[in-house]
Design an enzyme around this catalytic site. Structure first.
Site, PDB file in Angstrom:
ATOM      1  N   CYS A 102       0.837  -1.205   0.000  1.00 32.55           N
ATOM      2  CA  CYS A 102       0.000   0.000   0.000  1.00 32.55           C
ATOM      3  C   CYS A 102       0.869   1.251   0.000  1.00 32.55           C
ATOM      4  CB  CYS A 102      -0.928  -0.007   1.203  1.00 32.55           C
ATOM      5  SG  CYS A 102      -2.095   1.380   1.231  1.00 32.55           S
ATOM      6  N   CYS A 200      -6.143  -3.442   7.063  1.00 34.92           N
ATOM      7  CA  CYS A 200      -7.319  -2.577   6.948  1.00 34.92           C
ATOM      8  C   CYS A 200      -8.483  -3.241   6.241  1.00 34.92           C
ATOM      9  CB  CYS A 200      -6.955  -1.260   6.260  1.00 34.92           C
ATOM     10  SG  CYS A 200      -6.483  -1.409   4.514  1.00 34.92           S
TER      11      CYS A 200
END
Length: 360
Positions: A102, A200
């Site tokens: 990410c 997440c």
């Protein structure tokens, strides 16, 4: 006044990063990356980071401090670069680190590109790390944050010289406690907001359920093997496991049993004792040398193969194909394919790459 694009998650760290940049005379623009919808990750309620409440927290900070704020849609990029890679890694018997991907592909690639379009000189995140320019070598260096307990340099080893020249980590010189105190002084509503601990897009921690929902497939049961190849139990799918894991290893074998190896082609998981988890060498690929220059000869370094693992002395050798061999002075526990090895010279990050093979 230089413009700075602030990556804001709604948490206290990125919020204080925005405050500090404003105080240092920069012109901040706050941005939250929209990475997925709840239905994309099989969640019905807002239990994830970057949820609507997180967006509102970030927006409230922008309003209070006085700078513009936007939400950018990066769902397609996140699915391709992070989620799909995560799933494929597990299906191939490897254990990925999606936070590294990410950072690499979203925050410091897509967001950096968007920052340039907006005329921003710098991209800013709430990572606990530092950047300095070495006048002797004329190179930018990535360094550990001063708060050892919060240092996040391990997940930033992919950064290039160009990215470091246009990145700011304002929290690197602070401890976490000092950041919360700063948030209180400024009157930020998220001063005591809990840090996000989970992946997440898998807030419940059940990556087996996520992978099966994402792929629409179930591998089914397979065999647990001991190191001699004897069947000692049955598991519910090899992608439930990672090297070093003990939980969920239910076998007909006394004592403590740990996952040693995952064999996706045969849906088998090899188990053994804790002592069997220690290895001294590894091969890493997709290696990034932050200086832009790989060493021509073997060099002594310190390295870690897991986030927040203690640094260990090692010798690194760059091979002809560009892959890197790391030989630790002392055997390291649970070196895992798919994870990252990151190399240091004191506080300076030399670089890192993905673990491909594990040696003796």
């Amino acid at each position: 006044m230089s413009k700075a694009l602030i990556a804001m998650s709604g948490g206290v760290d990125s919020s204080v990063a925005a405050v500090l940049m404003k105080e240092q005379g920069y012109d901040p623009i706050g941005v939250t990356m929209k990475l997925y919808d709840n239905e994309d990750i099989q969640m019905e309620h807002e239990k994830t980071c970057c949820s609507l409440s997180d967006v509102e927290d970030a927006r409230s900070v922008a309003v209070k401090v006085g700078f513009p704020y936007y939400v950018f849609n990066f769902k397609a990029e996140f699915n391709e670069k992070v989620i799909e890679k995560f799933v494929q890694s597990y299906m191939n018997g490897r254990t990925p680190n999606p936070c590294i991907d990410c950072n690499r592909y979203l925050k410091f690639a897509e967001l950096y590109r968007r920052a340039k379009e907006l005329g921003c000189e710098f991209i800013v995140t709430g990572h606990y790390a530092r950047i300095r320019f070495n006048e002797k070598t004329k190179k930018y260096e990535l360094m550990k944050g001063i708060d050892d307990g919060k240092d996040q340099s391990y997940v930033l080893y992919h950064l290039t010289q160009e990215q470091l020249a246009h990145t700011k980590f304002p929290l690197g010189e602070y401890t976490k406690d000092e950041i919360r105190e700063k948030a209180e002084q400024v009157g930020l509503l998220n001063a005591h907001k809990h840090d996000s601990q989970d992946i997440c897009f898998i807030p419940d921690g059940n990556h087996k359920k996520f992978i099966e929902g994402y792929t629409g497939e179930k591998v089914g049961t397979g065999d647990f093997l001991d190191i001699n190849g004897k069947v000692v139990g049955t598991h519910q799918g090899y992608y439930r496991y990672t090297v070093g894991q003990r939980k969920g290893v239910q076998v007909k074998r006394e004592g403590k049993n740990y996952v040693l190896e995952i064999k996706p082609e045969s849906n088998e998981v090899v188990i053994g004792r804790n002592k069997d988890l220690f290895h001294s060498t590894l091969i890493a690929g997709d290696f990034n040398w932050i200086s832009g220059e790989a060493p021509m000869e073997p060099i002594k370094v310190q390295g870690r193969t897991r986030y927040h693992q203690a640094l260990a002395d090692a010798t690194v050798t760059v091979m002809e194909n560009g892959e890197v061999k790391v030989a630790f002075d002392e055997p390291q526990r649970a070196i895992t394919k798919g994870q990252s090895v990151v190399l240091y010279d004191g506080d300076v990050v030399l670089g890192g790459g993905t673990i491909l093979e594990i040696g003796e």
